[in-house]
Motif scaffolding. Structure first.
Motif, PDB file in Angstrom:
ATOM      1  N   ALA A 135       0.570  -1.668   0.044  1.00  0.00           N
ATOM      2  CA  ALA A 135       0.146  -0.229  -0.385  1.00  0.00           C
ATOM      3  C   ALA A 135       1.346   1.949   0.338  1.00  0.00           C
ATOM      4  N   GLY A 136       1.099   2.384  -1.225  1.00  0.00           N
ATOM      5  CA  GLY A 136       1.153   3.156  -1.017  1.00  0.00           C
ATOM      6  C   GLY A 136       3.048   3.421  -1.412  1.00  0.00           C
ATOM      7  N   LYS A 137       3.242   1.919  -2.413  1.00  0.00           N
ATOM      8  CA  LYS A 137       4.657   1.910  -2.992  1.00  0.00           C
ATOM      9  C   LYS A 137       4.491   1.745  -4.515  1.00  0.00           C
ATOM     10  N   ARG A 138       5.236   2.224  -5.096  1.00  0.00           N
ATOM     11  CA  ARG A 138       5.527   1.966  -6.360  1.00  0.00           C
ATOM     12  C   ARG A 138       6.154   0.971  -7.022  1.00  0.00           C
ATOM     13  N   ILE A 139       4.933   0.246  -7.492  1.00  0.00           N
ATOM     14  CA  ILE A 139       4.440  -1.536  -7.530  1.00  0.00           C
ATOM     15  C   ILE A 139       5.643  -1.145  -8.847  1.00  0.00           C
ATOM     16  N   GLY A 140       6.306  -2.087  -9.651  1.00  0.00           N
ATOM     17  CA  GLY A 140       6.706  -2.527 -11.336  1.00  0.00           C
ATOM     18  C   GLY A 140       5.503  -3.357 -11.180  1.00  0.00           C
ATOM     19  N   VAL A 141       5.486  -2.754 -12.963  1.00  0.00           N
ATOM     20  CA  VAL A 141       4.427  -3.702 -13.910  1.00  0.00           C
ATOM     21  C   VAL A 141       4.889  -3.678 -15.288  1.00  0.00           C
ATOM     22  N   ARG A 142       4.509  -4.721 -15.626  1.00  0.00           N
ATOM     23  CA  ARG A 142       5.600  -5.479 -16.833  1.00  0.00           C
ATOM     24  C   ARG A 142       5.345  -4.274 -18.339  1.00  0.00           C
ATOM     25  N   SER A 143       4.348  -3.768 -18.491  1.00  0.00           N
ATOM     26  CA  SER A 143       3.360  -2.799 -18.905  1.00  0.00           C
ATOM     27  C   SER A 143       2.056  -2.396 -18.054  1.00  0.00           C
ATOM     28  N   GLN A 144       1.369  -0.514 -19.078  1.00  0.00           N
ATOM     29  CA  GLN A 144       0.967  -0.162 -17.910  1.00  0.00           C
ATOM     30  C   GLN A 144      -0.807  -1.087 -18.225  1.00  0.00           C
ATOM     31  N   GLY A 145      -1.132  -1.421 -19.572  1.00  0.00           N
ATOM     32  CA  GLY A 145      -2.255  -2.488 -19.358  1.00  0.00           C
ATOM     33  C   GLY A 145      -1.962  -4.472 -18.709  1.00  0.00           C
ATOM     34  N   ASP A 146      -0.868  -4.236 -18.044  1.00  0.00           N
ATOM     35  CA  ASP A 146      -0.498  -5.956 -17.429  1.00  0.00           C
ATOM     36  C   ASP A 146      -1.170  -6.239 -15.671  1.00  0.00           C
TER      37      ASP A 146
END
Length: 365
Positions: A135-146
């Motif tokens: 919660a409240g963190k910077r979350i890495g994802v593969r893409s914005q549609g991931d």
């Protein structure tokens, strides 16, 4: 090396034409929306059976064609428009989309990933210890549609938390994603197990954080089709899904052979710039968890390949409602039975499973 164009000639030479459609134009090519964006060897749970030495599809009049997609959203749009015949169903994305657009009339007909293959990964020294700490963190994802975005929202919602202060940052795959984690551009990454394994392969050390208990109990991958297709092309869908079931069992029983067969069918996916042995070791690492996630848990009361249950789809609706903060989602979707179908499953499983396992164990390409 066999290519897709070799099949027509190769089948006759190998004596595998028995039961084939009389004319080539009768072959139904089933197009799949491929959100991996590459013909990756982890797709061998589908592609192994395309090789003439296994021939799990064509004798029944079908074959598979991959159509690369950039995201789940694009896959849903392509299914709606009829550009593809089947695609991956991620409930956290699909259910809200179906509620908003009644014309998106999809039904999930086969659960290809019965175990939950999502992971949370952080640097070894990270203060993040549980999913609640996202919660409240910077979350890495593969893409914005991931799907990582929806998965994060789903887990936080399960814990009674919101993701309104989370920042989702697209960091890609492999080395770029590893650099983002190493350089603290993100606090964590939420992705599929195979994506995390690829990051480890480039030298980034990761620590795995447990996913939430309720979410951990649901599968993470279904195959969906337009309802119209299910009604009009039942025979082709049974043939397609039976081929997938056989390919899955074969590749789970002999992953090396599954990879070899994928490379033979899709030679462009063979490793470049490193030896085949090195590439195979990498793939064995990447798929160490995934190959088991293809198979149902031993305690699952329904061991049929591809089967779904009403209980899990009710759970999917509940989690999607929580993650989208839409308490009316179940009402908007209507009868949950319309979201999935087991009507093909008995026919899909009408083959000798033990024979496929024995074939895999003794197989040589």
């Amino acid at each position: 090396m066999l290519t897709r164009r070799d099949f027509g000639l190769g089948l006759g030479a190998l004596g595998l034409t028995h039961g084939m459609p009389a004319m080539a134009q009768e072959l139904r090519i089933m197009k799949v929306a491929n959100t991996a964006a590459v013909n990756d060897p982890q797709q061998c749970f589908v592609t192994a059976g395309q090789h003439p030495k296994l021939n799990f599809y064509r004798p029944s009049g079908v074959d598979v064609e991959y159509v690369n997609m950039s995201s789940m959203t694009q896959a849903l749009q392509s299914l709606r428009a009829g550009h593809v015949d089947f695609g991956p169903a991620v409930p956290g994305i699909m259910l809200p989309a179906m509620a908003k657009d009644p014309a998106l009339d999809l039904v999930s007909v086969y659960k290809w990933l019965p175990r939950n293959a999502n992971v949370i990964v952080v640097k070894p020294g990270s203060p993040i210890k549980t999913a609640a700490d996202l919660a409240g963190k910077r979350i890495g994802v593969r893409s914005q549609g991931d799907t990582g975005i929806v998965v994060t929202r789903t887990m936080l919602a399960e814990l009674g938390l919101k993701d309104d202060k989370c920042e989702y940052i697209a960091i890609g795959d492999g080395a770029p994603a590893g650099a983002a984690i190493d350089n603290d551009r993100v606090d964590a990454m939420v992705a599929f197990d195979t994506a995390a394994a690829r990051i480890e392969l480039v030298g980034t050390r990761l620590r795995y954080v447990p996913i939430t208990p309720k979410f951990a109990q649901v599968g993470s991958g279904w195959i969906c089709v337009p309802r119209k297709l299910l009604k009009e092309e039942r025979k082709s869908l049974v043939a397609l899904l039976r081929g997938i079931a056989k390919s899955t069992i074969f590749s789970n029983s002999n992953l090396d052979a599954g990879i070899d067969l994928h490379w033979a069918v899709y030679p462009e996916s063979r490793p470049k710039g490193r030896s085949e042995d090195e590439a195979r070791k990498e793939l064995a690492f990447i798929m160490k968890d995934r190959k088991e996630s293809w198979m149902r848990r031993p305690d699952d009361p329904d061991q049929r390949m591809g089967a779904s249950s009403l209980a899990e789809w009710k759970a999917n609706i509940e989690m999607a409602a929580e993650s989208t903060r839409n308490p009316k989602l179940a009402e908007e979707l209507g009868d949950p039975n319309r979201l999935f179908s087991n009507e093909l499953i008995d026919e899909v499983n009408a083959f000798d499973r033990k024979a496929v396992v024995e074939m895999a164990k003794s197989f040589r390409l």
